[in-house]
Scaffold this motif. Structure first.
Motif, PDB file in Angstrom:
ATOM      1  N   ILE A 135       0.826  -1.207   0.000  1.00 25.63           N
ATOM      2  CA  ILE A 135       0.000   0.000   0.000  1.00 25.63           C
ATOM      3  C   ILE A 135       0.860   1.257   0.000  1.00 25.63           C
ATOM      4  O   ILE A 135       0.526   2.259  -0.633  1.00 25.63           O
ATOM      5  CB  ILE A 135      -0.967   0.003   1.210  1.00 25.63           C
ATOM      6  CG1 ILE A 135      -1.912   1.191   1.134  1.00 25.63           C
ATOM      7  CG2 ILE A 135      -0.210  -0.020   2.520  1.00 25.63           C
ATOM      8  CD1 ILE A 135      -2.842   1.188  -0.048  1.00 25.63           C
ATOM      9  N   LEU A 136       2.017   1.205   0.686  1.00 27.06           N
ATOM     10  CA  LEU A 136       2.919   2.362   0.720  1.00 27.06           C
ATOM     11  C   LEU A 136       3.542   2.614  -0.653  1.00 27.06           C
ATOM     12  O   LEU A 136       3.647   3.762  -1.105  1.00 27.06           O
ATOM     13  CB  LEU A 136       4.014   2.151   1.770  1.00 27.06           C
ATOM     14  CG  LEU A 136       3.552   1.963   3.214  1.00 27.06           C
ATOM     15  CD1 LEU A 136       4.746   1.766   4.134  1.00 27.06           C
ATOM     16  CD2 LEU A 136       2.724   3.154   3.671  1.00 27.06           C
ATOM     17  N   ILE A 137       3.949   1.529  -1.318  1.00 23.99           N
ATOM     18  CA  ILE A 137       4.527   1.671  -2.662  1.00 23.99           C
ATOM     19  C   ILE A 137       3.489   2.189  -3.637  1.00 23.99           C
ATOM     20  O   ILE A 137       3.798   3.006  -4.519  1.00 23.99           O
ATOM     21  CB  ILE A 137       5.106   0.320  -3.137  1.00 23.99           C
ATOM     22  CG1 ILE A 137       6.292  -0.087  -2.261  1.00 23.99           C
ATOM     23  CG2 ILE A 137       5.537   0.391  -4.602  1.00 23.99           C
ATOM     24  CD1 ILE A 137       7.427   0.923  -2.207  1.00 23.99           C
ATOM     25  N   PHE A 138       2.246   1.753  -3.474  1.00 22.82           N
ATOM     26  CA  PHE A 138       1.168   2.260  -4.339  1.00 22.82           C
ATOM     27  C   PHE A 138       1.026   3.767  -4.170  1.00 22.82           C
ATOM     28  O   PHE A 138       0.945   4.504  -5.160  1.00 22.82           O
ATOM     29  CB  PHE A 138      -0.155   1.569  -3.996  1.00 22.82           C
ATOM     30  CG  PHE A 138      -1.330   2.124  -4.752  1.00 22.82           C
ATOM     31  CD1 PHE A 138      -1.588   1.711  -6.056  1.00 22.82           C
ATOM     32  CD2 PHE A 138      -2.160   3.076  -4.179  1.00 22.82           C
ATOM     33  CE1 PHE A 138      -2.659   2.243  -6.764  1.00 22.82           C
ATOM     34  CE2 PHE A 138      -3.226   3.618  -4.873  1.00 22.82           C
ATOM     35  CZ  PHE A 138      -3.484   3.187  -6.170  1.00 22.82           C
ATOM     36  N   ILE A 139       1.008   4.245  -2.918  1.00 24.17           N
ATOM     37  CA  ILE A 139       0.850   5.682  -2.656  1.00 24.17           C
ATOM     38  C   ILE A 139       2.040   6.471  -3.210  1.00 24.17           C
ATOM     39  O   ILE A 139       1.871   7.507  -3.861  1.00 24.17           O
ATOM     40  CB  ILE A 139       0.693   5.934  -1.142  1.00 24.17           C
ATOM     41  CG1 ILE A 139      -0.617   5.333  -0.637  1.00 24.17           C
ATOM     42  CG2 ILE A 139       0.755   7.432  -0.835  1.00 24.17           C
ATOM     43  CD1 ILE A 139      -0.743   5.325   0.876  1.00 24.17           C
ATOM     44  N   ILE A 140       3.253   5.988  -2.950  1.00 25.44           N
ATOM     45  CA  ILE A 140       4.457   6.675  -3.429  1.00 25.44           C
ATOM     46  C   ILE A 140       4.473   6.742  -4.955  1.00 25.44           C
ATOM     47  O   ILE A 140       4.781   7.780  -5.543  1.00 25.44           O
ATOM     48  CB  ILE A 140       5.723   5.965  -2.913  1.00 25.44           C
ATOM     49  CG1 ILE A 140       5.823   6.078  -1.390  1.00 25.44           C
ATOM     50  CG2 ILE A 140       6.986   6.547  -3.561  1.00 25.44           C
ATOM     51  CD1 ILE A 140       6.864   5.171  -0.765  1.00 25.44           C
ATOM     52  N   SER A 141       4.104   5.645  -5.597  1.00 26.84           N
ATOM     53  CA  SER A 141       4.156   5.576  -7.064  1.00 26.84           C
ATOM     54  C   SER A 141       3.072   6.416  -7.717  1.00 26.84           C
ATOM     55  O   SER A 141       3.333   7.124  -8.694  1.00 26.84           O
ATOM     56  CB  SER A 141       4.027   4.120  -7.521  1.00 26.84           C
ATOM     57  OG  SER A 141       5.068   3.332  -7.008  1.00 26.84           O
ATOM     58  N   ILE A 142       1.858   6.363  -7.189  1.00 25.87           N
ATOM     59  CA  ILE A 142       0.755   7.096  -7.822  1.00 25.87           C
ATOM     60  C   ILE A 142       0.936   8.598  -7.645  1.00 25.87           C
ATOM     61  O   ILE A 142       0.631   9.388  -8.549  1.00 25.87           O
ATOM     62  CB  ILE A 142      -0.622   6.624  -7.279  1.00 25.87           C
ATOM     63  CG1 ILE A 142      -1.729   6.940  -8.301  1.00 25.87           C
ATOM     64  CG2 ILE A 142      -0.947   7.232  -5.941  1.00 25.87           C
ATOM     65  CD1 ILE A 142      -1.681   6.110  -9.547  1.00 25.87           C
ATOM     66  N   THR A 143       1.472   9.027  -6.489  1.00 24.40           N
ATOM     67  CA  THR A 143       1.739  10.460  -6.311  1.00 24.40           C
ATOM     68  C   THR A 143       2.892  10.910  -7.200  1.00 24.40           C
ATOM     69  O   THR A 143       2.886  12.035  -7.709  1.00 24.40           O
ATOM     70  CB  THR A 143       2.057  10.788  -4.837  1.00 24.40           C
ATOM     71  OG1 THR A 143       3.076   9.898  -4.354  1.00 24.40           O
ATOM     72  CG2 THR A 143       0.820  10.643  -3.970  1.00 24.40           C
ATOM     73  N   GLY A 144       3.862  10.014  -7.409  1.00 22.43           N
ATOM     74  CA  GLY A 144       4.956  10.334  -8.330  1.00 22.43           C
ATOM     75  C   GLY A 144       4.435  10.521  -9.743  1.00 22.43           C
ATOM     76  O   GLY A 144       4.846  11.458 -10.453  1.00 22.43           O
ATOM     77  N   ALA A 145       3.519   9.668 -10.168  1.00 23.17           N
ATOM     78  CA  ALA A 145       2.942   9.784 -11.511  1.00 23.17           C
ATOM     79  C   ALA A 145       2.141  11.075 -11.650  1.00 23.17           C
ATOM     80  O   ALA A 145       2.221  11.772 -12.671  1.00 23.17           O
ATOM     81  CB  ALA A 145       2.050   8.575 -11.801  1.00 23.17           C
ATOM     82  N   LEU A 146       1.381  11.423 -10.614  1.00 22.52           N
ATOM     83  CA  LEU A 146       0.567  12.648 -10.647  1.00 22.52           C
ATOM     84  C   LEU A 146       1.426  13.901 -10.734  1.00 22.52           C
ATOM     85  O   LEU A 146       1.013  14.906 -11.324  1.00 22.52           O
ATOM     86  CB  LEU A 146      -0.315  12.721  -9.396  1.00 22.52           C
ATOM     87  CG  LEU A 146      -1.488  11.738  -9.316  1.00 22.52           C
ATOM     88  CD1 LEU A 146      -2.133  11.791  -7.937  1.00 22.52           C
ATOM     89  CD2 LEU A 146      -2.509  12.029 -10.404  1.00 22.52           C
TER      90      LEU A 146
END
Length: 401
Positions: free
Chosen positions: A31-42
Motif C-alpha cells: 500500500i505504501l509503494i502504491f501511494i508513493i508511485s501514484i503520487t509520483g505519476a501525478l
C-alpha cells in the motif's frame, strides 16, 4: 500408449527464498509503494499543467515594453507587500530573462518544530507581478495547492521532513529488493518459458488470473530498469549516504567543491536600495540566453541561519534544473566574486545536479517525462496485481484443501 509423467522440478534454494521475500515484502509495504508511485505519476506533468492553467499571469501582457523600464526590485517588493498584506516577509523573487514574463515573489517559512507538513510550513505562497508597474496579477497558495500536497505525500507522507523522508525511504529500499527478487522470479528456466515472459499471449486465454499474472510479470519486467532509476534517485533525498555515494562514484573524489570561504567583505554602508538591481543586471548581462534566476531578498525567517555568502542560482533551461550556474556576490557592494558554471563542474557534480530531473523525468523534456509517468503507473499497479496473484493462489489452496 500413456505419456510418461515428468515430475515438476522444484525451484532452487535462491529462487524459493526470492519468492518468499518477494511475497512478504509485497504484503508488508504494498500500500505504501502504491501511494508513493501514484503520487509520483501525478506530479510528473506539474509544470506543463501549471504553465497552461497560469498562462494568463506567467506573461504580464504589458504593451510597449521596449520603451519602458522595469521597476527596481525593492520598489516592486514594497508594492507587492502593500497589495498582498501578508504578515510574513517576502523570501525571494524569481526573475525571468524573458522581459515578457512576470516576476514571481515567494513567501516561504520553515518551522523546524512542526511535526507534520502543515505545521512545518506556515506559509508557501507565490505572487505573479508585472515588473513594469508592480501590479500583482494573481496570488497562489502553493502550500495547499494540489501539486504541492501530492509532492509532500510522495516526499514524507505529509510528516515532518526530517523523519518523514525516512518513512518513505525505507519502503523504497525494500521495493528495490522486491525489484531484484522479482527479476529472479521472472527469469525464464528454458526457451519455451522465455517466449511467454516478453509479451502478452491472450488469444485463447479467458482466465482473469492468468491475465493478471502476465500483467504483473511482463509489465514488471519492462518497468524494472526505470523503477530502479526512479527508486535510487528518490533515495538520494532520503539518505545522505546515497547522495555521497553517487557523487564519489561519478566524480572519483570524496571532496565536494566548497565556496564558503568566498564572503562579503565590503562594508555594510555600501549596501543601498539598488544593490539587488546591480546584482540582477550583472546576471542578465552574463546569461542573456538563460531561463531565469532567483534572488534572496535578505530578510530574517523562522529557520534563520547564517549563510556563508550571497549566492544567486541561475536556471538555464525552462524544463529542467540540471543545467545551472551559481554566482556569489558581495552582498553589500553587489560585486561578482565567483562564478560556477556547468563547464566548471566535475561529472559527479553534474550527476548530483541532474538527480531531480532524472527522478521526475524532466532530464530530456517531454519524452522522458512520458517514460517516468508510465513507469510510475506500472510501479503503482505492481502491488495491486501482485496482491491479486497471491489472493488467487490463496483461494485455490483453500479450495484444494
Amino acid at each position: 500408449m500413456k505419456k510418461k509423467h515428468h515430475p515438476k522440478k522444484k525451484p532452487g534454494f535462491f529462487k524459493k527464498w526470492s519468492a518468499k521475500l518477494h511475497l512478504w515484502f509485497g504484503l508488508g509495504i504494498g500500500i505504501l509503494i502504491f501511494i508513493i508511485s501514484i503520487t509520483g505519476a501525478l506530479y510528473v506533468f506539474k509544470d506543463e499543467i501549471e504553465n497552461f492553467t497560469r498562462k494568463d499571469v506567467i506573461y504580464h501582457n504589458e504593451e510597449n515594453i521596449d520603451k519602458k523600464q522595469i521597476l527596481p526590485i525593492r520598489v516592486l517588493e514594497k508594492s507587492v507587500v502593500e497589495q498582498v498584506k501578508e504578515k510574513y516577509p517576502v523570501h525571494w523573487v524569481n526573475i525571468p530573462i524573458d522581459k515578457k514574463m512576470s516576476y514571481v515573489f515567494y513567501w516561504y517559512e520553515h518551522n523546524t518544530k512542526g511535526w507534520n507538513y502543515f505545521n512545518e510550513f506556515p506559509i508557501y505562497k507565490a505572487a505573479y507581478v508585472n515588473p513594469y508597474n508592480g501590479k500583482v496579477l494573481r496570488v497562489y497558495d502553493e502550500k495547499n495547492g494540489f501539486f504541492n500536497i501530492v509532492k509532500m505525500i510522495h516526499w514524507s507522507f505529509l510528516l515532518k521532513q526530517d523523519w518523514g523522508s525516512y518513512v518513505v525511504g525505507i519502503p523504497v529500499i525494500i521495493f528495490v529488493l522486491m525489484l531484484i527478487t522479482g527479476i529472479v522470479l521472472w527469469w525464464p528456466k528454458n526457451k519455451a518459458a522465455r517466449k511467454q515472459r516478453f509479451s502478452f499471449k491472450w488469444k485463447n486465454i479467458k482466465s482473469w488470473k492468468r491475465k493478471n499474472y502476465d500483467l504483473h510479470n511482463i509489465l514488471g519486467f519492462y518497468a524494472s530498469i526505470f523503477a530502479l532509476i526512479l527508486s535510487i534517485t528518490g533515495l538520494f533525498y532520503a539518505f545522505f549516504i546515497v547522495q555521497a555515494t553517487i557523487y564519489v562514484i561519478f566524480s572519483g573524489t570524496t571532496v565536494y567543491p566548497d565556496f564558503s570561504s568566498i564572503k562579503t567583505k565590503a562594508p555594510i554602508e555600501l549596501r543601498t536600495e539598488g544593490t539587488l538591481d546591480k546584482i540582477s543586471n550583472t546576471v542578465k548581462q552574463k546569461y542573456p540566453d538563460a531561463f531565469g534566476f532567483a534572488i534572496d531578498l535578505g530578510h530574517e525567517h523562522m529557520d534563520y541561519h547564517e549563510h556563508p555568502n550571497f549566492e544567486v542560482y541561475v536556471k538555464h533551461l525552462s524544463y529542467s534544473y540540471h543545467k545551472s550556474s551559481s554566482l556569489i556576490f558581495d552582498e553589500n557592494s553587489g560585486e561578482l566574486l565567483h562564478t560556477h558554471d556547468p563547464k566548471d563542474k566535475n561529472f559527479g557534480e553534474k550527476v548530483v545536479g541532474a538527480n531531480y530531473d532524472i527522478h521526475v523525468g524532466a532530464i530530456l523534456g517531454l519524452p522522458t517525462k512520458i517514460i517516468a509517468f508510465i513507469a510510475s503507473l506500472i510501479c503503482a499497479s505492481l502491488p495491486v496485481t501482485g496482491f491479486l496473484v497471491w489472493w488467487g493462489r490463496r483461494k485455490k489452496t483453500k479450495k484444494t484443501a
